[in-house]
Enzyme design. Sequence first.
Site, PDB file in Angstrom:
ATOM      1  N   ARG A   1       0.858  -1.187   0.000  1.00  0.00           N
ATOM      2  CA  ARG A   1       0.000   0.000   0.000  1.00  0.00           C
ATOM      3  C   ARG A   1       0.898   1.242   0.000  1.00  0.00           C
ATOM      4  O   ARG A   1       1.448   1.616   1.022  1.00  0.00           O
ATOM      5  CB  ARG A   1      -0.867  -0.018   1.262  1.00  0.00           C
TER       6      ARG A   1
ATOM      7  N   HIS B   1      -3.522   4.573   4.600  1.00  0.00           N
ATOM      8  CA  HIS B   1      -4.621   3.606   4.722  1.00  0.00           C
ATOM      9  C   HIS B   1      -5.892   4.180   4.091  1.00  0.00           C
ATOM     10  O   HIS B   1      -6.608   3.500   3.371  1.00  0.00           O
ATOM     11  CB  HIS B   1      -4.854   3.282   6.191  1.00  0.00           C
TER      12      HIS B   1
ATOM     13  N   TYR C   1       3.789   6.150  11.513  1.00  0.00           N
ATOM     14  CA  TYR C   1       4.119   4.772  11.894  1.00  0.00           C
ATOM     15  C   TYR C   1       5.008   4.018  10.906  1.00  0.00           C
ATOM     16  O   TYR C   1       5.374   2.875  11.158  1.00  0.00           O
ATOM     17  CB  TYR C   1       2.838   3.962  12.167  1.00  0.00           C
TER      18      TYR C   1
HETATM   19  C1  LIG Z   1     -14.505  -5.565  12.303  1.00  0.00           C
HETATM   20  C2  LIG Z   1     -13.672  -4.340  12.083  1.00  0.00           C
HETATM   21  N1  LIG Z   1     -12.685  -4.056  12.957  1.00  0.00           N
HETATM   22  C3  LIG Z   1     -11.905  -2.965  12.779  1.00  0.00           C
HETATM   23  C4  LIG Z   1     -12.128  -2.127  11.717  1.00  0.00           C
HETATM   24  C5  LIG Z   1     -11.255  -0.906  11.484  1.00  0.00           C
HETATM   25  N2  LIG Z   1     -10.388  -1.153  10.336  1.00  0.00           N
HETATM   26  C6  LIG Z   1     -10.667  -0.649   9.132  1.00  0.00           C
HETATM   27  S1  LIG Z   1      -9.549  -1.100   7.974  1.00  0.00           S
HETATM   28  C7  LIG Z   1      -8.651  -1.978   9.106  1.00  0.00           C
HETATM   29  C8  LIG Z   1      -7.389  -2.696   8.697  1.00  0.00           C
HETATM   30  C9  LIG Z   1      -7.616  -3.666   7.607  1.00  0.00           C
HETATM   31  O1  LIG Z   1      -6.399  -4.199   7.200  1.00  0.00           O
HETATM   32  P1  LIG Z   1      -6.307  -5.203   6.000  1.00  0.00           P
HETATM   33  O2  LIG Z   1      -7.297  -6.307   6.184  1.00  0.00           O
HETATM   34  O3  LIG Z   1      -4.888  -5.585   5.862  1.00  0.00           O
HETATM   35  O4  LIG Z   1      -6.810  -4.355   4.737  1.00  0.00           O
HETATM   36  P2  LIG Z   1      -6.144  -3.047   4.101  1.00  0.00           P
HETATM   37  O5  LIG Z   1      -6.751  -1.873   4.806  1.00  0.00           O
HETATM   38  O6  LIG Z   1      -4.672  -3.131   4.285  1.00  0.00           O
HETATM   39  O7  LIG Z   1      -6.539  -3.078   2.664  1.00  0.00           O
HETATM   40  C10 LIG Z   1      -9.237  -1.917  10.358  1.00  0.00           C
HETATM   41  C11 LIG Z   1      -8.689  -2.554  11.570  1.00  0.00           C
HETATM   42  C12 LIG Z   1     -13.182  -2.449  10.822  1.00  0.00           C
HETATM   43  N3  LIG Z   1     -13.449  -1.702   9.749  1.00  0.00           N
HETATM   44  N4  LIG Z   1     -13.920  -3.559  11.032  1.00  0.00           N
END
Ligand SMILES: Cc1ncc(C[n+]2csc(CCOP(=O)(O)OP(=O)(O)O)c2C)c(N)n1
Length: 353
Positions: free
Chosen positions: A256, A260, A269
């Site tokens: 990425r 985010h 970070y």
């Molecule tokens: C159940 C839940 N917990 C926490 C969040 C907050 N949250 C949004 S994106 C994210 C990280 C996701 O990481 P990843 O699965 O690696 O996907 P990426 O964002 O890197 O595409 C989190 C913890 C959420 N949206 N849903």
Amino acid sequence: MDAPEPWTGTDPVRSIAPDGTAVGDIDVGLSPDDLRSLLRWMIVARRLDRECIALQRQGELTVYPGFEGQEAAQVGSALALGAEDFVFPTFRELAAALVRGVDPARYLWYHRGTWHGGPYDPRATRFGPISIPIATQIPHAVGHALGQKLDATGDCTLVYFGDGSTSEGDFHEGANLAAVLRVPVVLFCQNNGWAISVPTAEQTRGEIWRRAEGYGMPGVRVDGNDVLAVYRATRQAVERARSGDGPTLIEALTYRIGAHSTADDPGRYRDDAEVDRARALDPIARFSTWMRGAGHADDDLVSGYEAEGEAFALGVREELIAQGAPPLEWMFDWVYAEPPEAFDRQRREALGG
Ligand SMILES: Cc1ncc(C[n+]2csc(CCOP(=O)(O)OP(=O)(O)O)c2C)c(N)n1
Ligand SMILES: [Mg+2]
């Protein structure tokens, strides 16, 4: 290998090295026109992604999760699907949505805050609603694939999720059920190095693709910045699924490049040096170099795609802003097959009827 820190351990399957030279088996069964289509979609998608970030900065979108760096993972996998196969996305798959024919201005209603989900017709596009709750789309996808199996449609379902999503119970439950019931699903993990501020190395001790063995399905680790390798790995998983051999777990190693989302500041970070190393693995530059070397592309073709991307992104901007909010009554449509009285009352109150 020459890669950012999150990419440690087993070398991924690869067709094109980061410098654009061919490695291993380069013939993935695509015609030169299909190969050009991969390049075109990646270039157009990146341009739209950048436009979306600008739109958010200008107050036209509320928040937007960019996908720069992940174009090969999304375009290569989406183009490996058939028209009737179904996709369950997260919130970062606008490039895959484009390839599936989802109207991007409609898609962006979600990020504009004018509609709460499913702004396009999932049945027409075979592309499910944006899923913000992490990993919840995985059991949905497995259930959908079970339906395809019971109906003997001969199609499959592909579900996208991130590295962080593999820590959720929904991932484990979905993967296990998919293997036990041998449903036609492709579990496609985009390991982009980060789950907001948590690096993959702190997310999980093992390698994600290896978990497949524990569930009793094949797992493959592919270079997610190599669009040909992604296409081939997905194609093989799709064929397995369609022929009744059940699910496959694909871990596509990517990165990425941006934040985010537009609400995030990655400078708090992660090191710029890591991002610079990841930029050297850019999926578009890599594929474009290989395409030129193979005689399938030249400067004119690439600048034509760039011009197309520019016009496309500006067209989406104009359309999005011109569209306004969808009709209020839509909020009440498609909620219940048989609406209860309380719901009907709320509908009348909201619509003033
Ligand atoms: C159940 C839940 N917990 C926490 C969040 C907050 N949250 C949004 S994106 C994210 C990280 C996701 O990481 P990843 O699965 O690696 O996907 P990426 O964002 O890197 O595409 C989190 C913890 C959420 N949206 N849903
Ligand atoms: Mg991630």
